[in-house]
Design an enzyme around this catalytic site. Sequence first.
Site, PDB file in Angstrom:
ATOM      1  N   ASN A 161      -2.221  -5.599  -2.965  1.00  9.68           N
ATOM      2  CA  ASN A 161      -2.751  -6.001  -1.866  1.00  9.68           C
ATOM      3  C   ASN A 161      -4.225  -5.718  -1.612  1.00  9.68           C
ATOM      4  OD1 ASN A 161      -1.715  -3.620  -1.095  1.00  9.68           O
ATOM      5  ND2 ASN A 161      -2.528  -4.043   1.107  1.00  9.68           N
ATOM      6  N   GLU A 257       3.584   5.456   0.096  1.00  4.65           N
ATOM      7  CA  GLU A 257       2.990   5.067   1.172  1.00  4.65           C
ATOM      8  C   GLU A 257       3.614   3.590   1.120  1.00  4.65           C
ATOM      9  OE1 GLU A 257       1.145   6.429   3.263  1.00  4.65           O
ATOM     10  OE2 GLU A 257       0.754   8.036   2.201  1.00  4.65           O
ATOM     11  N   CYS A 291      -0.869  -3.469   4.463  1.00  2.00           N
ATOM     12  CA  CYS A 291       0.227  -2.731   5.063  1.00  2.00           C
ATOM     13  C   CYS A 291       0.063  -2.518   6.458  1.00  2.00           C
ATOM     14  CB  CYS A 291       0.623  -1.467   4.486  1.00  2.00           C
ATOM     15  SG  CYS A 291      -1.161  -0.246   4.366  1.00  2.00           S
TER      16      CYS A 291
HETATM   17  P1  NAD Z   1       5.688  -3.544  -4.895  1.00  2.00           P
HETATM   18  O1  NAD Z   1       6.587  -2.535  -4.122  1.00  2.00           O
HETATM   19  O2  NAD Z   1       6.448  -5.018  -5.127  1.00  2.00           O
HETATM   20  O3  NAD Z   1       5.034  -3.162  -6.006  1.00  2.00           O
HETATM   21  C1  NAD Z   1       4.269  -2.035  -5.981  1.00  2.00           C
HETATM   22  C2  NAD Z   1       4.260  -1.290  -7.381  1.00  2.00           C
HETATM   23  O4  NAD Z   1       5.431  -0.965  -7.812  1.00  2.00           O
HETATM   24  C3  NAD Z   1       3.464  -2.369  -8.391  1.00  2.00           C
HETATM   25  O5  NAD Z   1       2.722  -1.799  -9.373  1.00  2.00           O
HETATM   26  C4  NAD Z   1       4.937  -2.775  -9.092  1.00  2.00           C
HETATM   27  O6  NAD Z   1       4.625  -3.136 -10.572  1.00  2.00           O
HETATM   28  C5  NAD Z   1       5.510  -1.479  -9.262  1.00  2.00           C
HETATM   29  N1  NAD Z   1       6.949  -1.412  -9.371  1.00  2.00           N
HETATM   30  C6  NAD Z   1       7.984  -2.535  -9.162  1.00  2.00           C
HETATM   31  N2  NAD Z   1       9.005  -2.283  -9.659  1.00  2.00           N
HETATM   32  C7  NAD Z   1       9.210  -0.911  -9.899  1.00  2.00           C
HETATM   33  C8  NAD Z   1      10.082   0.101 -10.021  1.00  2.00           C
HETATM   34  N3  NAD Z   1      11.349  -0.217 -10.279  1.00  2.00           N
HETATM   35  N4  NAD Z   1       9.918   1.272 -10.100  1.00  2.00           N
HETATM   36  C9  NAD Z   1       8.695   1.895  -9.813  1.00  2.00           C
HETATM   37  N5  NAD Z   1       7.543   1.074  -9.718  1.00  2.00           N
HETATM   38  C10 NAD Z   1       7.824  -0.380  -9.641  1.00  2.00           C
HETATM   39  O7  NAD Z   1       4.719  -3.960  -3.760  1.00  2.00           O
HETATM   40  P2  NAD Z   1       3.721  -5.191  -3.568  1.00  2.00           P
HETATM   41  O8  NAD Z   1       4.160  -6.382  -3.571  1.00  2.00           O
HETATM   42  O9  NAD Z   1       2.672  -4.779  -4.736  1.00  2.00           O
HETATM   43  O10 NAD Z   1       2.481  -4.480  -2.460  1.00  2.00           O
HETATM   44  C11 NAD Z   1       2.931  -5.016  -0.952  1.00  2.00           C
HETATM   45  C12 NAD Z   1       3.857  -3.880  -0.547  1.00  2.00           C
HETATM   46  O11 NAD Z   1       2.960  -2.606  -0.393  1.00  2.00           O
HETATM   47  C13 NAD Z   1       3.947  -4.193   1.131  1.00  2.00           C
HETATM   48  O12 NAD Z   1       5.183  -3.942   1.565  1.00  2.00           O
HETATM   49  C14 NAD Z   1       3.003  -3.096   1.900  1.00  2.00           C
HETATM   50  O13 NAD Z   1       3.080  -2.924   3.263  1.00  2.00           O
HETATM   51  C15 NAD Z   1       2.933  -2.070   1.000  1.00  2.00           C
HETATM   52  N6  NAD Z   1       1.876  -1.394   0.947  1.00  2.00           N
HETATM   53  C16 NAD Z   1       1.906  -0.135   1.741  1.00  2.00           C
HETATM   54  C17 NAD Z   1       0.700   0.668   1.917  1.00  2.00           C
HETATM   55  C18 NAD Z   1       0.715   1.934   2.728  1.00  2.00           C
HETATM   56  O14 NAD Z   1      -0.462   2.723   2.495  1.00  2.00           O
HETATM   57  N7  NAD Z   1       1.662   2.185   3.290  1.00  2.00           N
HETATM   58  C19 NAD Z   1      -0.546  -0.161   1.358  1.00  2.00           C
HETATM   59  C20 NAD Z   1      -0.611  -1.214   0.891  1.00  2.00           C
HETATM   60  C21 NAD Z   1       0.507  -1.943   0.777  1.00  2.00           C
END
Ligand code: NAD
Length: 484
Positions: A161, A257, A291
Amino acid sequence: MMATVIHEHPSFRAAPMLIGGRRETCGRVLDVIDPYSGQRVGTVPMAGIEDVRRAIETAYAYRPRLTRYARAQILERVAALLRERTEEASDLISRESGLSKKDLRYEIGRVADVLLFAAKEALRDDSQSFSCDLTPHGKARRVFTQCEPLDGVIVAITPFNHPMNQVAHKVAPAIATNNRVVLKPSEKVPLSAQYLAELLYEAGLPEPMLQVVTGDPREIADELITHRHVQLVTFTGGVAIGKSIAAKAGYRRIVLELGGNDPLIVLEDADLDRAAALAVQGSYRNSGQRCTAVKRMLVQRSIAAPFTERLVELTRAWTFGDPFDEDNEMGTVIDERAALLFKSRVDEAITQGARLLTGNTRRGALFAPTVIDRVDPSMTVVREETFGPVSPIIAFDTVDEAIRISNGTAYGLSSGICTNRLDLIRRFVDELQVGTVNIWEVPGYRIELSPFGGIKDSGLGYKEGVQEAMKSFTNLKTFSLPWG
Ligand code: NAD
């Protein structure tokens, strides 16, 4: 317009894998697609388990010995380079994410801030000393502390994001503390991570301090999390994956996070123009994909109608479309699948009694800013995290009810409050189960230095933000000397 056949974008980029300074290609590649045009904007290598092992072992074998000054210089140089190249960098991020140029110029500024704060923190003496003759059984000694980099490797896994800022928040504090990182950026937006890594090398970062591996997480994620040389996993992303990492990480430090479902709470004393202006910014900037985006609007019933009227007016004026059109506030969401999900959640809410006031139209990955009211907290659109430009309005009568609704989801990231009542502000600060309470600001407001992070399903309470990240990336050693 959305293309049905995948064509290559004129500035197509076949990015390499970056391991120990070698720019490696790979037989298998992942396509990176522009969500707006449908064109292929680049490819990145699809690393296998052997590549991941090599990246971790290369990082582990290297022991950084950069002085504080050298670390600060590298970080400052990258901040300056990035500012100079704001247009080039924001073009690249826009092409792979569909975010608007407006949103991305802002993101580049944030990344530069992260780098500058990390540079300044690297220069700050983080040691402490304690006299030992403080009590009757004291001695003429002194205990000192020093922060040391981790012995093992840091694995950083980032979401789509904020394609570059999420990476910066993990890589810059790691450099500032003399650590080595293996970064796995989101497969949806890997090119901006590669770009930042190349800038860091250009500015003099010893190359083994940062490796970038890209690929299919189903294939490589477990190796990244469980390799014996990995000491800390820092992950930003969704709750389900975060919890699966926690289950697998074993005896390793983890910083999670995760998702958010943040409210903007508007009370009857609020200036409604000011509240509505915050509401649209919180809900639609970065295409609602933060997020900490405003994902629920909790509005006191006595002012719900005039607030909603203002919100709808500002929403209709929120321009969206071609991310490169300077007149557009908002580009696309990350892909068509995401847009379809938002539409289905809004449609479901409407069948359950919510009222559509504007938006809920979709073309490819373009999703119109959307307002619905008469929303009940039990509806999926607000119970789950809806990671897009949707403004669901929930009316409440009393402050007790607002706090109960706010605390009534699994998440606990941040919040924004619009009121001038000091007595009520105190209650919100004390009683909201979240990591942050912003009065008269959007939930996403922060500076890149200050502590940031959530509780409940949004995180374990360990914070990010440059200072906190540097703490979690170091071991604190004490030593004592025989003088007072
Ligand atoms: P996601 O969880 O789909 O993916 C995040 C990362 O995890 C990617 O690099 C992905 O390739 C990797 N991933 C996928 N499967 C995995 C596995 N089995 N094991 C380890 N890594 C794996 O998230 P997204 O769709 O890219 O981002 C959106 C989400 O992130 C939303 O829920 C948002 O709220 C959250 N977010 C949180 C914060 C925070 O600081 N709290 C900040 C930004 C985004």
